[in-house]
Scaffold this motif. Structure first.
Motif, short mmCIF file in Angstrom:
data_model
loop_
_atom_site.label_atom_id
_atom_site.label_comp_id
_atom_site.label_asym_id
_atom_site.label_seq_id
_atom_site.Cartn_x
_atom_site.Cartn_y
_atom_site.Cartn_z
N SER A 58 0.61 -5.62 -11.47
CA SER A 58 1.58 -4.65 -10.98
C SER A 58 1.20 -3.27 -11.50
O SER A 58 1.03 -3.08 -12.71
N ILE A 59 1.04 -2.32 -10.59
CA ILE A 59 0.62 -0.97 -10.98
C ILE A 59 1.44 0.06 -10.21
O ILE A 59 2.17 -0.28 -9.27
N GLN A 60 1.27 1.32 -10.60
CA GLN A 60 1.93 2.42 -9.91
C GLN A 60 1.00 3.00 -8.85
O GLN A 60 -0.24 2.98 -9.00
N ASN A 103 -1.63 -10.17 3.43
CA ASN A 103 -0.27 -9.67 3.33
C ASN A 103 0.69 -10.83 3.53
O ASN A 103 0.36 -11.82 4.19
N SER A 104 1.87 -10.69 2.98
CA SER A 104 2.84 -11.78 3.00
C SER A 104 3.11 -12.25 4.41
O SER A 104 3.42 -11.45 5.30
N ASP A 113 -1.26 -1.27 -0.19
CA ASP A 113 -2.26 -2.19 -0.75
C ASP A 113 -1.61 -3.44 -1.34
O ASP A 113 -2.32 -4.37 -1.75
N THR A 114 -0.28 -3.45 -1.44
CA THR A 114 0.42 -4.62 -1.95
C THR A 114 0.09 -5.83 -1.09
O THR A 114 0.34 -5.84 0.12
N LEU A 118 -1.23 -8.57 -5.99
CA LEU A 118 -1.16 -7.17 -6.40
C LEU A 118 0.11 -6.54 -5.86
O LEU A 118 0.40 -6.64 -4.67
N THR A 119 0.85 -5.89 -6.75
CA THR A 119 2.03 -5.12 -6.35
C THR A 119 1.78 -3.67 -6.73
O THR A 119 1.52 -3.37 -7.90
#
Lengths: 114, 110
Positions: B12-14, B38-39, B83-84, B106-107
């Motif tokens: 998890s990043i900003q 992607n989900s 990019d999540t 990745l979030t």
């Protein structure tokens, strides 16, 4: 190009019923792959074809699963009889003939067996 | 098994930060590929690096391959909320079939 087309997008069926998943690969792609994705096991390769001929079906879970590719533009994955543990997302992917190309995946079929 | 294993399992990043994901594998390979999912969607091919290549770029993506350590990394620079996704590495050993790892989720937070 419409990409790899899978149908249906969603399938809900009762245990014991026959299920048929369909895939149309990209025109000109010589290789076709069927994968299954679950949270527990991730992406598993079930079977793949080269020029419509099954090459490796070692990933097919058991005799209840069968796959065919009668021509270059169509493949089916059949489960008979279906069981709740078959619930998963099934993906079809295709690729040009050589090894150094990426796969193009379809949008998948979400199968729920109740 | 040629199966790649991604690390970390979740990241998890900003927005604006760089994201680095790693992949390790066990046997010799012809190429290594990275995919994004992607989900609720199918996998999308991002980049392929051959066994005789060490680094490859595509837009904001940079992939490295170290065959001596049997490892690869995917760097996404200047990440965006879009990019999540989950990112998978897959190894091809010449038998034509790809074996996928379990993926890195990745979030990217806006």
């Amino acid at each position: 190009d419409a990409g790899v087309i899978q149908s249906p997008r969603h399938e809900v069926t009762e245990m014991g019923q026959e299920v048929t998943l369909r895939c149309k690969p990209i025109s000109g792609h010589n290789s076709l792959f069927w994968y299954r994705q679950t949270m527990m096991r991730g992406l598993e390769l079930l079977i793949y074809f080269n020029n419509n001929v099954p090459i490796d079906d070692s990933g097919m879970p058991e005799d209840r699963f069968s796959a065919k590719m009668p021509n270059a533009s169509f493949s089916t994955l059949k489960i008979q009889p279906s069981e709740p543990r078959d619930s998963a997302v099934y993906f079809c992917a295709s690729r040009p003939g050589t090894d150094n190309y990426g796969y193009t995946f379809g949008s998948g079929t979400r199968l729920t067996v109740v | 098994s040629q199966q790649g294993e991604e690390d970390p399992q979740a990241l998890s990043i900003q927005e604006g930060e760089n994201a680095t994901m790693n992949c390790s594998y066990k046997t010799s390979i012809n190429n290594l590929q990275w995919y994004r999912q992607n989900s609720g969607r199918g996998l999308v091919h991002l980049i392929l690096i051959r066994s005789n290549e060490r680094e490859k770029h595509s837009g904001r993506l940079r992939v490295t391959l170290d065959t001596s350590k049997k490892s690869s990394s995917l760097l996404i620079t200047a990440s965006r909320a879009a990019d999540t996704a989950s990112y998978f590495c897959a190894t091809g050993g010449g038998s034509e079939k790809l074996v996928f790892g379990k993926g890195t989720k990745l979030t990217v937070n806006p």
